[in-house]
Scaffold this motif. Structure first.
Motif, short mmCIF file in Angstrom:
data_model
loop_
_atom_site.label_atom_id
_atom_site.label_comp_id
_atom_site.label_asym_id
_atom_site.label_seq_id
_atom_site.Cartn_x
_atom_site.Cartn_y
_atom_site.Cartn_z
N GLU A 43 -6.57 -12.43 -0.70
CA GLU A 43 -7.27 -11.17 -0.44
C GLU A 43 -7.96 -10.76 -1.73
O GLU A 43 -7.36 -10.08 -2.58
CB GLU A 43 -6.30 -10.07 0.01
N HIS B 247 -7.83 -6.94 -2.68
CA HIS B 247 -6.59 -6.17 -2.83
C HIS B 247 -6.06 -6.29 -4.26
O HIS B 247 -5.61 -7.35 -4.68
CB HIS B 247 -5.57 -6.70 -1.81
N ASP C 89 -7.40 -1.49 -1.86
CA ASP C 89 -8.42 -2.41 -1.37
C ASP C 89 -9.76 -1.88 -1.87
O ASP C 89 -10.04 -0.69 -1.73
CB ASP C 89 -8.42 -2.46 0.17
N HIS D 130 0.82 -1.21 0.00
CA HIS D 130 0.00 0.00 0.00
C HIS D 130 0.86 1.27 0.00
O HIS D 130 0.42 2.32 -0.46
CB HIS D 130 -0.95 0.00 1.20
#
Ligand SMILES: [Zn+2]
Length: 255
Positions: free
Chosen positions: A220, A223, A171, A164
């Protein structure tokens, strides 16, 4: 050898050949499949896909769209800040928050992707984009305080090790805020749309099921990571799901 024996042998041979003819087609079929596969493989060497230049961008420069950040590879420097952070023109979970920023290239791609999704009745929202070293420090320390470092390491990247921080990761959640940063997102229409379409806009689902030993993270579905359409298409067509495998870079769950 009498005539009877010869006739019997001839009969046996005839039956055997007959059976052979019955069973043989299986083998030519197998060969056909093999040849076809080989044919496709050799065709592939003639397509531009196989001449893909994996050195076109750096995988270590934090400002490169191909930078690989994982538990083995922190950002260098660890306090790296992207120079072109902007707030994308998409629905935002926490307007005004630092984490609603992404890099310019990511913003443009998110806007294009969200618009395409919306046209198909899929309403997406940015849940979290850029997170600074300081933000990640606070986030990680919060997990450590409440759950201990071992558990924290399974849920949050250590500061300097989060994708990130590149401004290239996002996300994503539905505007309904259903399944925000939760595995159930993958089962929602929004999660399925993202999995099927993200590559068209230069994104990959960075952490896919079954690859924890490679990426260091459980799946995830929310993401995404911007890598540009050249790489996202190449990974899609070759079926390689992780940046670690594509670039042959170490990763995994250990720091
Ligand atoms: Zn994330």
């Amino acid at each position: 050898m009498g005539m009877k024996k010869i006739i019997i042998i001839a009969l046996i041979v005839t039956v055997a050949v007959g059976l052979g003819v019955k069973f043989w087609p299986k083998h030519p079929t197998t060969f056909n499949v093999a040849n076809k596969t080989q044919g496709q493989a050799s065709n592939k060497t003639n397509t531009p896909a196989s001449t893909f230049d994996k050195t076109q961008y750096s995988t270590t420069d934090p400002s490169s769209i191909w930078v690989v950040v994982n538990k083995q590879h922190p950002l260098i420097p660890k306090n790296y800040v992207p120079a072109d952070l902007v707030v994308p023109a998409v629905p935002l979970r926490v307007p005004g928050n630092e984490s609603m920023q992404v890099r310019q290239v990511t913003a443009i791609a998110l806007q294009t992707m969200f618009a395409a999704a919306k046209a198909q009745g899929i309403n997406l929202m940015l849940s979290s984009g850029y997170r600074s070293f300081a933000y990640q420090t606070a986030l990680y320390n919060g997990y450590v305080k409440t759950q201990g470092q071992a558990v924290a390491d399974t849920q949050s990247a250590r500061p300097g090790f989060s994708e990130h921080q590149t401004g290239l990761a996002a996300d994503i959640e539905p505007t309904s805020e259903q399944c925000d940063v939760d595995p159930c997102f993958g089962n929602l229409p929004e999660g399925k749309w993202l999995a099927a379409n993200a590559y068209k806009y230069g994104f990959i689902i960075r952490y896919t099921p079954g690859n924890q030993a490679i990426t260091g993270y459980v799946a995830e579905a929310w993401h995404v990571r911007y890598v540009g359409t050249a790489l996202s298409n190449e990974m899609r067509s070759t079926g390689i799901e992780t940046l670690e495998q594509f670039f042959n870079i170490s990763g995994g769950p250990n720091y």
